[in-house]
Scaffold this motif. Sequence first.
Motif, PDB file in Angstrom:
ATOM      1  N   ILE A 312       0.850  -1.208   0.000  1.00 13.49           N
ATOM      2  CA  ILE A 312       0.000   0.000   0.000  1.00 13.49           C
ATOM      3  C   ILE A 312       0.877   1.247   0.000  1.00 13.49           C
ATOM      4  O   ILE A 312       0.689   2.165  -0.800  1.00 13.49           O
ATOM      5  CB  ILE A 312      -0.926   0.025   1.244  1.00 13.49           C
ATOM      6  CG1 ILE A 312      -1.912  -1.147   1.202  1.00 13.49           C
ATOM      7  CG2 ILE A 312      -1.679   1.347   1.316  1.00 13.49           C
ATOM      8  CD1 ILE A 312      -2.639  -1.386   2.520  1.00 13.49           C
ATOM      9  N   ARG A 313       1.870   1.236   0.901  1.00 12.21           N
ATOM     10  CA  ARG A 313       2.758   2.401   0.999  1.00 12.21           C
ATOM     11  C   ARG A 313       3.440   2.673  -0.343  1.00 12.21           C
ATOM     12  O   ARG A 313       3.550   3.817  -0.779  1.00 12.21           O
ATOM     13  CB  ARG A 313       3.823   2.168   2.078  1.00 12.21           C
ATOM     14  CG  ARG A 313       3.291   2.294   3.493  1.00 12.21           C
ATOM     15  CD  ARG A 313       4.365   1.919   4.499  1.00 12.21           C
ATOM     16  NE  ARG A 313       3.874   1.943   5.873  1.00 12.21           N
ATOM     17  CZ  ARG A 313       3.880   3.036   6.648  1.00 12.21           C
ATOM     18  NH1 ARG A 313       4.365   4.162   6.176  1.00 12.21           N
ATOM     19  NH2 ARG A 313       3.417   2.984   7.871  1.00 12.21           N
ATOM     20  N   LYS A 314       3.886   1.599  -0.999  1.00 13.80           N
ATOM     21  CA  LYS A 314       4.576   1.789  -2.268  1.00 13.80           C
ATOM     22  C   LYS A 314       3.608   2.311  -3.322  1.00 13.80           C
ATOM     23  O   LYS A 314       3.957   3.172  -4.121  1.00 13.80           O
ATOM     24  CB  LYS A 314       5.227   0.485  -2.733  1.00 13.80           C
ATOM     25  CG  LYS A 314       6.404   0.092  -1.854  1.00 13.80           C
ATOM     26  CD  LYS A 314       7.143  -1.105  -2.380  1.00 13.80           C
ATOM     27  CE  LYS A 314       8.274  -0.672  -3.289  1.00 13.80           C
ATOM     28  NZ  LYS A 314       9.168  -1.803  -3.606  1.00 13.80           N
ATOM     29  N   ALA A 318       5.526   5.560  -1.593  1.00 12.12           N
ATOM     30  CA  ALA A 318       6.736   5.335  -0.808  1.00 12.12           C
ATOM     31  C   ALA A 318       7.839   4.828  -1.729  1.00 12.12           C
ATOM     32  O   ALA A 318       7.620   3.889  -2.482  1.00 12.12           O
ATOM     33  CB  ALA A 318       6.474   4.314   0.290  1.00 12.12           C
TER      34      ALA A 318
ATOM     35  N   ALA B  78       7.692   5.582  -7.928  1.00 11.60           N
ATOM     36  CA  ALA B  78       6.970   5.875  -6.680  1.00 11.60           C
ATOM     37  C   ALA B  78       6.588   7.347  -6.624  1.00 11.60           C
ATOM     38  O   ALA B  78       5.477   7.696  -6.232  1.00 11.60           O
ATOM     39  CB  ALA B  78       7.839   5.504  -5.481  1.00 11.60           C
ATOM     40  N   ARG B  81       3.719   8.026  -9.055  1.00 10.54           N
ATOM     41  CA  ARG B  81       2.461   7.525  -8.489  1.00 10.54           C
ATOM     42  C   ARG B  81       1.927   8.493  -7.450  1.00 10.54           C
ATOM     43  O   ARG B  81       0.756   8.826  -7.401  1.00 10.54           O
ATOM     44  CB  ARG B  81       2.671   6.152  -7.828  1.00 10.54           C
ATOM     45  CG  ARG B  81       2.763   4.993  -8.773  1.00 10.54           C
ATOM     46  CD  ARG B  81       2.563   3.672  -8.047  1.00 10.54           C
ATOM     47  NE  ARG B  81       3.606   3.369  -7.085  1.00 10.54           N
ATOM     48  CZ  ARG B  81       4.735   2.730  -7.385  1.00 10.54           C
ATOM     49  NH1 ARG B  81       4.956   2.318  -8.616  1.00 10.54           N
ATOM     50  NH2 ARG B  81       5.630   2.487  -6.458  1.00 10.54           N
ATOM     51  N   LEU B 106      -1.374   9.794   4.751  1.00 16.18           N
ATOM     52  CA  LEU B 106      -0.125   9.096   4.418  1.00 16.18           C
ATOM     53  C   LEU B 106       0.537   9.534   3.096  1.00 16.18           C
ATOM     54  O   LEU B 106       1.753   9.721   3.056  1.00 16.18           O
ATOM     55  CB  LEU B 106      -0.358   7.574   4.436  1.00 16.18           C
ATOM     56  CG  LEU B 106       0.906   6.718   4.509  1.00 16.18           C
ATOM     57  CD1 LEU B 106       1.726   7.028   5.744  1.00 16.18           C
ATOM     58  CD2 LEU B 106       0.551   5.236   4.476  1.00 16.18           C
ATOM     59  N   TYR B 110       4.629  11.089   2.359  1.00 12.55           N
ATOM     60  CA  TYR B 110       5.661  10.793   1.361  1.00 12.55           C
ATOM     61  C   TYR B 110       5.963  11.988   0.473  1.00 12.55           C
ATOM     62  O   TYR B 110       6.869  11.942  -0.334  1.00 12.55           O
ATOM     63  CB  TYR B 110       5.272   9.555   0.543  1.00 12.55           C
ATOM     64  CG  TYR B 110       5.390   8.306   1.378  1.00 12.55           C
ATOM     65  CD1 TYR B 110       6.635   7.884   1.822  1.00 12.55           C
ATOM     66  CD2 TYR B 110       4.275   7.586   1.767  1.00 12.55           C
ATOM     67  CE1 TYR B 110       6.767   6.767   2.621  1.00 12.55           C
ATOM     68  CE2 TYR B 110       4.388   6.463   2.566  1.00 12.55           C
ATOM     69  CZ  TYR B 110       5.643   6.060   2.998  1.00 12.55           C
ATOM     70  OH  TYR B 110       5.775   4.956   3.793  1.00 12.55           O
TER      71      TYR B 110
END
Lengths: 407, 242
Positions: A312-314, A318, B78, B81, B106, B110
């Motif tokens: 999920i983070r990626k 992330a 990343a 995205r 979240l 990032y």
Amino acid sequence: MIDQLAEIGDSLRTHKTRTALAILTVAWGIFMLVLLLGAGRGIQNGVELQFKDDAVNSIRIYQGKTTIAHNGLARGRSIQYSNADYDQVQAKVPHVDKLTARYYVGDNRVSYGGQQAAFDIRGVHPDHLYLEKTIITAGRYINELDLIERRKVCVIGLQVVDRLFAEVSPLGKLIELGGTVCQVIGVFTDEGSRSEEETVYMPVSTTQLMFAEPQRLHMLMYTVGDASYQQSKDSEQQVRSLLAETHNFAVEDKRAARIYNNLDEYKKITDLFFWVRVFVAVVGVGTVLTGILAVSNIMVISVNERRREIGIRKAIGATPGSITRLIVLESVILTTIAGYIGLLASLGLLELLKATVPENEYMYQPDVNTFVVVSVTVLVIASGTLAGYLPARRAARINPVEALQPS
Amino acid sequence: MIDLSGISKSYQMGQHRVHALREINLQIQPGEFVAIQGSSGSGKSTLLNVLGILDTPDTGSYTLDGHAIENLSTADAARYRNRFIGFVFQSFNLIHHKSALDNVALPLYYQRVARKQRNLKALEYLEHVGLKDRADHKPSELSGGQSQRVAIARALITQPALLLADEPTGALDTSTSEQIMNLFHEVNAQGMTVVLVTHEPDIAAQAHRSIVLRDGDIVSDRTRDAARHNISDHDSDPVNHS
């Protein structure tokens, strides 16, 4: 950074059992390591204490027989010391602090009143007091004036007092020995050994006179003060070459003059303890390593459990680097907390031991120094990084497409 | 907005090579609402993953908002995205140990947005999906519809140019699905490009453009709302029988 710490705190709190287990393993490893190092230091301190009590940093020089033919002289020749040797050692040998000779009286009968017994009788210089760690309990020890005037005086040990004097003070009394009479001027005790108290000391010049050997000495001994081990070895070498020259024997003939350096024994023990410490460190580091492996293992499990979360983070942005940092930092924080718990626990126990265990020869002042504390800190952080790195790399390589497949 | 040309992707499955996508050509204009339909194994998920830069095609080129998506490092992918794309999944994919607010915030973490600022913004987006009062709840304390709304808030918080949704209503009942679809319509009305994958015809029917995949080929590409989108806008084969 604070955000990252909050993220990690969050993750650690979520997996309380796992966190507690990891902390326990590492803390135990560090605890054992520091405790072993501290105990090792305590044993070493104990042995060093024994050395300080029994023997000073002394060098003892006994006479012997030559075993090597030298300058046309056959081997097997007896070497005999004299006042000249004493004077030379005093004048020419470096690092001499306290110096004494001994003259051993062959006839060991001593009597007072109707009592008679056998004791060691030694003629000595005033410095002998320091070399044998003699403790005067009454009167005084032999002094320079006694020596110069060749007074017929003696200092006797407590055992001698017990044997010869029943309920009277020995001070000022006249005792018979070696066919002459001499006055008791002092009484001594010795913590090192009881047999030492069965000795009678007289001025060396007096004993030489009594047996008509005004120059004769049987043995020399001296301390080297604060000299280092190397300096004491140099000093010892000087004595050897001086005696070899005076008495005409080969300098490499160790049996002609037998020299014992107490620091040699001390050095042997110190060396032994160096290896004991190495051993303790190896065992301790092994224990810590086990802890590290456990943490690494736990991090691998953690990464596997969190595959979806990492996916999920990626997916939401992330970078692999941020995932690596997250896992490594988590591992470092985990091991650091654990390491300090272990460190504090072991330091606490060592302090407790220090405070409660009475002074003894086997364990004295167990302790670790700042160097150990700093090293352990570095070790913990380095091993935390190491433990986290491989699982972190795994986490960073997780493919989000696979991780996000509905299970 | 999106320009796919000659995109192919195949997987090795045991001894067989499965062609998930075959020479796909597809253009999507900014502001479109596109539904991708197809049975399972048609390649629709693979197409969505390629669009979302989660998967890289074997051949072909992909341009997203003027940026060539080729040979990107995993870190750059990343960042793309994070910046351009919002994801909504069938299974919500919220992080279970974080509160709704933290989940929504979240993506901004990032982007290195300060905590206070991103929490404020997350709250704003939660309010937008009608869940401001659920900000401190964990996903396990939310219903399916609420979870999906949290996930949508998370997808929208970076204000991406493209919203990708993979069966967003697949786990929801009809009335909840309707709420979710209304949210999609709303953001689409504000100009966001929406691409959603579904196998439910009534969901697909709400999109302005419907693409049907079969065995990795586009077999149908229809625009319903002629007022907004003219068929002539699309250069891809309207019907491609394999």
